[in-house]
Each structure stands twice: as C-alpha cells, then as structure tokens.
Write a protein that holds these residues in place. Structure first.
Motif, mmCIF file in Angstrom:
data_model
loop_
_atom_site.group_PDB
_atom_site.id
_atom_site.type_symbol
_atom_site.label_atom_id
_atom_site.label_comp_id
_atom_site.label_asym_id
_atom_site.label_seq_id
_atom_site.Cartn_x
_atom_site.Cartn_y
_atom_site.Cartn_z
ATOM 1 N N GLU A 242 0.832 -1.202 0.000
ATOM 2 C CA GLU A 242 0.000 0.000 0.000
ATOM 3 C C GLU A 242 0.872 1.261 0.000
ATOM 4 O O GLU A 242 0.607 2.199 -0.759
ATOM 5 N N TRP A 243 1.898 1.265 0.852
ATOM 6 C CA TRP A 243 2.807 2.421 0.892
ATOM 7 C C TRP A 243 3.513 2.590 -0.451
ATOM 8 O O TRP A 243 3.607 3.714 -0.966
ATOM 9 N N ASN A 246 1.104 3.980 -3.135
ATOM 10 C CA ASN A 246 0.784 5.387 -2.886
ATOM 11 C C ASN A 246 1.987 6.291 -3.155
ATOM 12 O O ASN A 246 1.820 7.426 -3.626
#
Length: 459
Positions: A242-243, A246
């Motif tokens: 997810e990091w 993003n």
C-alpha cells in the motif's frame, strides 16, 4: 605482450568520511554518512614509463552488505587496507582489464576468505567488489595517463593482449571482439536521474522542521525546478504494498505536473514474490494510466543473491523492463538472471570498472537493456561512473544523486568541471572525454576537500 602493458608498483589509500545533509534509505537500511575509498596507484610500463592514477569510490555497507551487523563499515574499511597491500604486491603486466580479471580470479576471494576468519557473519562478495572499485578505476586512470589516451579508447586490439573470449562465454560469441566493439560514440551531455528517497518529503505538509536550512532544495518540486529534472527514480519499501503504490502515485502526479518525462522504481531487494510487483504495476496501469505510461523500468525488487533465490521473474519483465542491480555482480550472474527472466542490467562502476565493462559486453551481446546507476558518487568517483554511462549507450542517461545528499562535498571540484558536478537543465556534461586516463585533472586531486572525517589511513 605490448610495450604499453603496465604493472602496479605502489598504492596509496585514503578513507575520508562525508556526512550527509539528509539520510538515504536502502530498503530497510538508513545511512547518515559515508566513507569513500580514495586511491592513488603507481605503475610502470614494460618500456620503463612510470605513471600514477587516481580514483575514488563510495563504500556502502547499506547497499553491498544487507544485514544489521554494526561492524560492517569498519570491516569494509579494513578490507580496503588489505586490498591496498595486495594490489601493491600484484606485479602482473597487462592492460587494466586484464590485470583486474587476474586479480579478481587469483586474489580477491582469497583475501575475502582471510578477512572473514574469526567472524560469524561473512563480508560478502558484493562488498568485496565495492571495496576494490577505487583501486580498479585508479589503475584505469594510470594506464590512460601512461599511454596519453582516454582509458575507454584503449579497450581494443591496439592496447589489449586478449580479446573478450578470454573473459566471457560463450567463447565463439566473443572471439575477435573487444570492449570497444560494444561501446557507442559517447554523448557529451547525458540526461540525469534524481533519486526520490523513501524519507524525502514531497510537500510542505510532510516537513518536520528538522530539514537542513543550507540553501539547497528539500522538496521535490524545488529540486525539479532548480535542476530542470526530467527523470526521477523512486525508492520503495518492498514490504508494504500500500505504501509503495501510494508513493509511486504521489511522485507520479508531481512528475506529470512538473513536466517530468520518465520514472523508475527501485524496490532494493526486499521482494520475494513477483506477484507483489505485478499487482502494484497492474493497479497503477488501471488507476493512474498516465503515471504508468511514463514508468520506464523496475529495478531490483528481488534478493540480490540469485543462487539462493532462483525466482522466475518473467511476469515482471513482461510488463516493464526489469533491471538487475545488486544481483549483477558480474557477467556470470547476469547470465543466470537472464535465464530467470531479467531483461536488463544496471551497471555500476562501484563493482569495479573492469567488471562493469565486461558485464556491459556480455549483456549487449545478448540483447539486454543497460542503465548506469549511482551509489551517490561524489568527487573523483563521478569520472568512471559517467564515462561508463556515456560509452555504454544506456536507455536514458545516468543517475547522479550526490548533489542531493552531500552537495558541498564536490563544491571545490565544480570550478574545474562545472557541468559534471552541477545538474542543470536536466543533464550532466562530460567535457573531459578527450583527456588522458579518466580525465581527472591534477588540480582536482590536490584540493583540500571539505568534510574530511576523523578516520583517514594511508598505505
């Protein structure tokens, strides 16, 4: 045998330390300062001409020695001292590529075994190559000075005793071929890549107040404006999808807004499942197609030890060019990687210049794409690094991020080579390609550099 052949007759080693203005992150490793190996090598030719050459290379345990051993940096410095003595006693004649190949085959691994005695955690092969890089490049500089010719223009039958079949396989592919046959006519201006580190703030809301106030940019948009950047390399975590997604999306949006034309992503060996990378790429293609369209390549998602991690990576290289970096110790590892699906190679002069040149030749002979990546190279380390990129014919310029992390380290050198140590209009300039050796002028050698650290050794 050629009269131009040289042998090593002496070595001097210095180990200056440079503090970083901001930390740099390699996967789960964070570095706040670096040590450089700065080397002077003295040579004598068969016909009695004596000369010397210089170079420098960053010692990076965070990159070349994964792990948490707190003694890694000191052990690499100690290994450089061991190397200095070994190179000084290695009196074989030849062209630098021939001498380097012989030293690597006959001495490097034996020295590494000696250095590892009494330690539970071994200094790895990649770290040994990293330590040897400055010696190897200094030898190339000395040879070019000895024959009064740019080193890269000596990598041919006129100066070398052996063709590439002596070093590379399959023999029939390289019989009668020399490195020059795989070089391109070097460009004197190269597009420059800027590193977006995992700890770099992207916008004002991410500032903590601890950022340096030294007149140099901090935020990405300011770097892009100041240096006219068109190419950004995004450092990722590799263990937080997810990091990572993003981060790519956020940097990509800034890139599109600011007119950046190319992105790359670097997972720094932290991924073990190709599905981790393909899922991010596929999501990006659907949700951020413009960002996906300017994503040029993916760099080293998987563990650098290919022998222990034989991961089939075709699914990644089918989507974007997939570059080996830490895994590409030499041409043999590149051959192994190609079988597993890697289609591209990130060359680095900090694994030895001669080794990088041989890797370049093997990769080009087998249709692989090339880049030349940085190890935050300051000062003299820039000469081998940028010329390797110029002669390799990379897919897009060269990475140069020392101005981000210790811009003042190379300030004295800028008056001699302003286009090399300043990134302006998105390029670096190579105005020294016609000068002997690696093009390092005497004035730059004798400058008293700022930020020389407490530890400095001379052999």
């Amino acid at each position: 045998m050629k009269n131009s052949d040289i042998k090593i007759i002496g070595v001097r080693l210095f180990l200056p330390r440079i503090p970083m203005r901001v930390p740099i992150k390699f996967g789960n490793q964070v570095m706040a300062d670096i040590t450089c190996a700065r080397v002077q090598i003295f040579t004598e030719s068969r016909d009695g001409r004596k000369c010397s050459g210089w170079s420098e290379s960053v010692l990076s345990p965070g990159w070349s020695w994964p792990g948490t051993d707190p003694d890694r940096g000191k052990r690499m410095e100690d290994f450089c001292v061991r190397l200095a003595k070994a190179y000084a006693g290695f009196a074989e004649f030849g062209h630098p590529i021939e001498i380097s190949a012989a030293f690597t085959a006959k001495r490097l691994e034996a020295l590494r075994a000696e250095a590892n005695q009494g330690y539970e955690i071994e200094l790895p092969h990649l770290a040994a190559l990293n330590c040897a890089a400055a010696f190897d490049a200094a030898l190339a500089d000395a040879y070019g000075r000895s024959v009064n010719k740019p080193f890269f223009r000596t990598c041919n039958a006129e100066y070398m005793n052996c063709d590439l079949s002596e070093f590379l396989e399959p023999v029939e592919t390289f019989k009668g071929k020399y490195p020059e046959d795989f070089f391109v006519t070097p460009a004197r201006e190269l597009p420059v890549w800027h590193l977006v580190g995992g700890k770099d703030p992207l916008c004002e809301s991410e500032l903590t107040g601890d950022e340096p106030d030294d007149g140099f940019p901090v935020l990405l948009r300011d770097w892009i404006k100041r240096d006219g950047l068109k190419c950004l390399k995004i450092k990722l975590r590799g263990n937080d999808a997810e990091w990572d997604y993003n981060r790519i999306a956020a940097v990509g949006k800034i890139a599109l807004e600011m007119g950046v034309t190319d992105l790359s992503v670097d997972f720094n060996c932290m991924v073990t499942d190709p599905g981790y990378v393909t899922a991010i790429l596929d999501e990006l293609k659907v949700k951020e197609p413009e960002v996906y369209s300017i994503l040029l390549y993916v760099e080293q998602p998987f563990p650098y030890d290919l022998e222990a991690n034989r991961i089939d990576v075709h699914s990644v290289s089918e989507r974007k060019m997939l570059f080996m970096d830490e895994s590409a110790h030499d041409w043999r590892f590149i051959r192994m990687g190609r079988e597993l699906g890697w289609d591209s190679v990130a060359l680095k002069s900090c694994k030895t210049l001669a080794g990088a040149i041989l890797s370049l030749c093997w990769a080009k002979a087998h249709g692989m794409h090339l880049m030349v990546q940085d190890l935050t190279n300051p000062r003299m380390s820039m000469f081998a690094h940028t010329q390797l990129a110029a002669y390799a014919g990379t897919i897009k310029g060269v990475e140069c991020n020392a101005p981000q992390f210790y811009p003042e380290a190379s300030l004295p050198d800028e008056k001699f080579y302003p286009g090399l140590f300043e990134r302006r209009n998105g390029i670096v300039k190579l105005d020294f390609l016609d000068e002997p050796g690696l093009g390092i002028r005497e004035g730059i050698i004798n400058i008293e550099l700022p930020a020389i650290a407490a530890e400095e050794g001379t052999i």
